[in-house]
Design a protein around this motif. Structure first.
Motif, PDB file in Angstrom:
ATOM      1  N   GLN A 187       0.813  -1.321   0.229  1.00 14.00           N
ATOM      2  CA  GLN A 187       0.075   0.194   0.046  1.00 14.00           C
ATOM      3  C   GLN A 187       0.711   1.035  -0.110  1.00 14.00           C
ATOM      4  O   GLN A 187       1.885   1.694   0.605  1.00 14.00           O
ATOM      5  N   LYS A 188       0.597   2.540  -0.894  1.00  8.19           N
ATOM      6  CA  LYS A 188       1.284   3.525  -1.158  1.00  8.19           C
ATOM      7  C   LYS A 188       0.662   4.600   0.064  1.00  8.19           C
ATOM      8  O   LYS A 188      -0.519   4.824   0.107  1.00  8.19           O
ATOM      9  N   VAL A 189       1.520   5.166   0.915  1.00  6.62           N
ATOM     10  CA  VAL A 189       0.770   6.153   1.991  1.00  6.62           C
ATOM     11  C   VAL A 189       1.199   7.736   1.720  1.00  6.62           C
ATOM     12  O   VAL A 189       2.629   7.463   1.748  1.00  6.62           O
ATOM     13  N   LEU A 190       0.130   8.700   1.882  1.00 10.97           N
ATOM     14  CA  LEU A 190       0.819   9.940   2.295  1.00 10.97           C
ATOM     15  C   LEU A 190       0.384  10.218   3.555  1.00 10.97           C
ATOM     16  O   LEU A 190      -0.227  10.437   3.781  1.00 10.97           O
ATOM     17  N   ILE A 191       1.273  10.638   4.397  1.00  9.42           N
ATOM     18  CA  ILE A 191       1.000  10.960   5.430  1.00  9.42           C
ATOM     19  C   ILE A 191       0.981  12.400   5.027  1.00  9.42           C
ATOM     20  O   ILE A 191       1.905  12.989   5.448  1.00  9.42           O
ATOM     21  N   SER A 192      -0.014  13.687   5.403  1.00  8.84           N
ATOM     22  CA  SER A 192       0.247  14.593   5.379  1.00  8.84           C
ATOM     23  C   SER A 192      -0.233  14.876   6.425  1.00  8.84           C
ATOM     24  O   SER A 192      -1.032  15.090   7.909  1.00  8.84           O
ATOM     25  N   VAL A 193       0.880  16.605   7.478  1.00 10.11           N
ATOM     26  CA  VAL A 193       0.772  17.260   8.045  1.00 10.11           C
ATOM     27  C   VAL A 193       0.566  18.505   8.035  1.00 10.11           C
ATOM     28  O   VAL A 193       0.332  19.331   7.217  1.00 10.11           O
ATOM     29  N   VAL A 194      -0.299  18.686   8.757  1.00 12.06           N
ATOM     30  CA  VAL A 194      -1.670  19.941   8.989  1.00 12.06           C
ATOM     31  C   VAL A 194      -1.416  20.569  10.194  1.00 12.06           C
ATOM     32  O   VAL A 194      -1.017  19.555  11.334  1.00 12.06           O
ATOM     33  N   GLY A 195      -1.628  21.958  10.236  1.00 12.27           N
ATOM     34  CA  GLY A 195      -1.675  22.596  11.681  1.00 12.27           C
ATOM     35  C   GLY A 195      -1.590  24.293  11.753  1.00 12.27           C
ATOM     36  O   GLY A 195      -1.190  24.576  10.614  1.00 12.27           O
ATOM     37  N   PRO A 196      -2.043  24.611  12.227  1.00 14.18           N
ATOM     38  CA  PRO A 196      -1.663  26.218  12.582  1.00 14.18           C
ATOM     39  C   PRO A 196       0.024  26.600  11.770  1.00 14.18           C
ATOM     40  O   PRO A 196       0.469  25.852  12.380  1.00 14.18           O
ATOM     41  N   THR A 197       0.167  28.209  11.710  1.00 11.77           N
ATOM     42  CA  THR A 197       1.327  28.200  11.624  1.00 11.77           C
ATOM     43  C   THR A 197       2.176  28.265  12.983  1.00 11.77           C
ATOM     44  O   THR A 197       0.917  28.335  14.293  1.00 11.77           O
ATOM     45  N   ALA A 198       3.744  28.101  13.327  1.00 11.59           N
ATOM     46  CA  ALA A 198       4.506  28.109  14.466  1.00 11.59           C
ATOM     47  C   ALA A 198       3.768  26.996  15.369  1.00 11.59           C
ATOM     48  O   ALA A 198       4.377  26.542  16.370  1.00 11.59           O
ATOM     49  N   ILE A 199       2.903  26.074  14.997  1.00 15.51           N
ATOM     50  CA  ILE A 199       2.243  25.033  15.954  1.00 15.51           C
ATOM     51  C   ILE A 199       3.647  23.601  16.117  1.00 15.51           C
ATOM     52  O   ILE A 199       3.630  22.677  16.864  1.00 15.51           O
ATOM     53  N   GLY A 200       4.418  23.569  14.973  1.00 12.71           N
ATOM     54  CA  GLY A 200       5.461  22.830  15.133  1.00 12.71           C
ATOM     55  C   GLY A 200       5.889  21.568  13.907  1.00 12.71           C
ATOM     56  O   GLY A 200       5.812  20.184  13.853  1.00 12.71           O
ATOM     57  N   THR A 206       6.930  21.433  10.636  1.00 18.53           N
ATOM     58  CA  THR A 206       8.340  20.559   9.999  1.00 18.53           C
ATOM     59  C   THR A 206       8.776  20.276  10.916  1.00 18.53           C
ATOM     60  O   THR A 206       9.531  18.840  10.199  1.00 18.53           O
ATOM     61  N   LYS A 207       9.109  20.167  12.117  1.00 17.07           N
ATOM     62  CA  LYS A 207       9.613  19.219  13.271  1.00 17.07           C
ATOM     63  C   LYS A 207       8.892  17.762  12.887  1.00 17.07           C
ATOM     64  O   LYS A 207       9.379  16.786  13.589  1.00 17.07           O
ATOM     65  N   LEU A 208       8.265  18.290  12.977  1.00 21.30           N
ATOM     66  CA  LEU A 208       7.003  16.615  13.408  1.00 21.30           C
ATOM     67  C   LEU A 208       7.530  16.327  11.649  1.00 21.30           C
ATOM     68  O   LEU A 208       7.872  14.618  11.660  1.00 21.30           O
ATOM     69  N   ALA A 209       6.921  17.124  10.650  1.00 19.20           N
ATOM     70  CA  ALA A 209       7.575  16.021   9.380  1.00 19.20           C
ATOM     71  C   ALA A 209       8.892  15.430   8.462  1.00 19.20           C
ATOM     72  O   ALA A 209       8.542  14.058   8.458  1.00 19.20           O
ATOM     73  N   ILE A 210       9.960  15.961   9.864  1.00 16.03           N
ATOM     74  CA  ILE A 210      11.122  15.458   9.689  1.00 16.03           C
ATOM     75  C   ILE A 210      10.838  13.849  10.433  1.00 16.03           C
ATOM     76  O   ILE A 210      11.359  12.801   9.752  1.00 16.03           O
ATOM     77  N   ALA A 211      10.640  14.598  11.537  1.00 17.49           N
ATOM     78  CA  ALA A 211      10.712  13.101  12.479  1.00 17.49           C
ATOM     79  C   ALA A 211      10.320  11.796  11.471  1.00 17.49           C
ATOM     80  O   ALA A 211      10.020  10.384  11.754  1.00 17.49           O
ATOM     81  N   LEU A 212       8.534  12.361  11.158  1.00 20.81           N
ATOM     82  CA  LEU A 212       7.684  10.659  10.640  1.00 20.81           C
ATOM     83  C   LEU A 212       8.934  10.719   9.365  1.00 20.81           C
ATOM     84  O   LEU A 212       8.821   9.152   9.541  1.00 20.81           O
TER      85      LEU A 212
END
Length: 302
Positions: A3-16, A18-24
């Motif tokens: 299965q091909k999976v796209l994990i999309s990280v969203v949220g309000p500005t300055a919430i973090g 980028t940090k979570l996306a890199i960790a994932l």
């Protein structure tokens, strides 16, 4: 075939995000697509919170400063290009990460773009002329009257978005929002959208701290270098617009900085309004650890 999976990280500005996306990305051995329309432009860095050099080295990123403010690059262009990149990434791996605060751009990749009716000739030109003559408030008020639902979620300081919505409203006789979120063509991958959230006071505190950090890092000098191009659509955004007003003598610097903070907080509120309409989002707290989030993602995929 896996299965091909796209994990999309969203949220309000300055919430973090980028940090979570890199960790994932590190956990799933994946690459990152930026869906932040402000980060597309090479001339804009500090005011758009582009990932640091160290972060960009840690994980391969796509759609970071790949365009110039002099280029025309629409959400349709991004949808097309992002799907091509995903097709390539899924040939060598099963997971990709997308991250960004531009909900319209993220949704374009996950769900596909909405289709709008043809617009009447001259309507856009008339709206642009009104904007130049009378200012953005005239457009804001007209949109509030014609489409109060879209008024609550759109970036009210983006004249391009306001003109586009009004153009559709006037030409069709229907609210712009009535053409949104209609059934789309299914994507050949599964998507899990992870939304990061926090108490409103925490979000606002993080925004204020980020603005102070940007100013210390040289945002004013970045904006000074772009004064000659201040009418470009890419620069009609929070952090740049307010400092252009300072540079032309309309307001003082302290007031400009406070305006950036205020408008960033308003932008965060609109981001959350947009996101809260999506019942498919997996919401996590900004302090949740990676392991907890990964467990929830894998449960959602099952």
């Amino acid at each position: 075939m896996a299965q091909k999976v796209l994990i999309s990280v969203v949220g309000p500005t300055a919430i973090g995000k980028t940090k979570l996306a890199i960790a994932l990305a590190q956990h799933f051995e994946a690459q990152i697509l930026s869906a932040d329309s402000r980060q597309f432009y090479m001339e804009m860095q500090i005011g758009t919170a582009v990932p640091s050099k160290e972060e960009l080295i840690t994980v391969p990123h796509h759609f970071i400063q790949h365009k110039s403010i002099h280029d025309t690059y629409s959400v349709g262009d991004f949808e097309r290009d992002a799907l091509k990149v995903l097709e390539q990434l899924f040939q060598v791996g099963d997971t990709a990460i997308m991250v960004g605060g531009s909900g319209f751009y993220s949704d374009a990749v996950v769900y596909g773009l909405d289709h709008f009716p043809e617009t009447a000739a001259g309507v856009r030109d008339n709206l642009n002329e009104r904007y130049r003559a009378d200012g953005i408030e005239v457009l804001q008020n007209q949109l509030k009257e014609l489409d109060p639902e879209y008024y609550e979620s759109v970036d009210l300081n983006n004249p391009h978005r306001l003109v586009r919505a009004l153009e559709v409203c006037i030409s069709s006789g229907r609210p712009y929002s009535s053409f949104l979120n209609l059934p789309k063509i299914p994507r050949p991958f599964k998507c899990v959208t992870v939304g990061i959230t926090a108490e409103r006071e925490i979000i606002y505190d993080r925004i204020n701290l980020r603005v102070d950090k940007m100013m210390k890092e040289g945002l004013l000098n970045e904006v000074k270098a772009l004064v000659a191009y201040k009418d470009k659509n890419a620069l009609q955004t929070v952090g740049y617009r307010e400092l252009f007003r300072y540079l032309d003598g309309s307001i003082d610097l302290d007031f400009a900085v406070e305006e950036i903070k205020k408008n960033s907080r308003r932008f965060a509120k609109r981001q959350l309004t947009w996101l809260k309409k999506n019942n498919e989002i997996l919401w996590v707290d900004y302090q949740d650890d990676l392991e907890t989030i990964v467990v929830q993602i894998e449960a959602r995929l099952k």
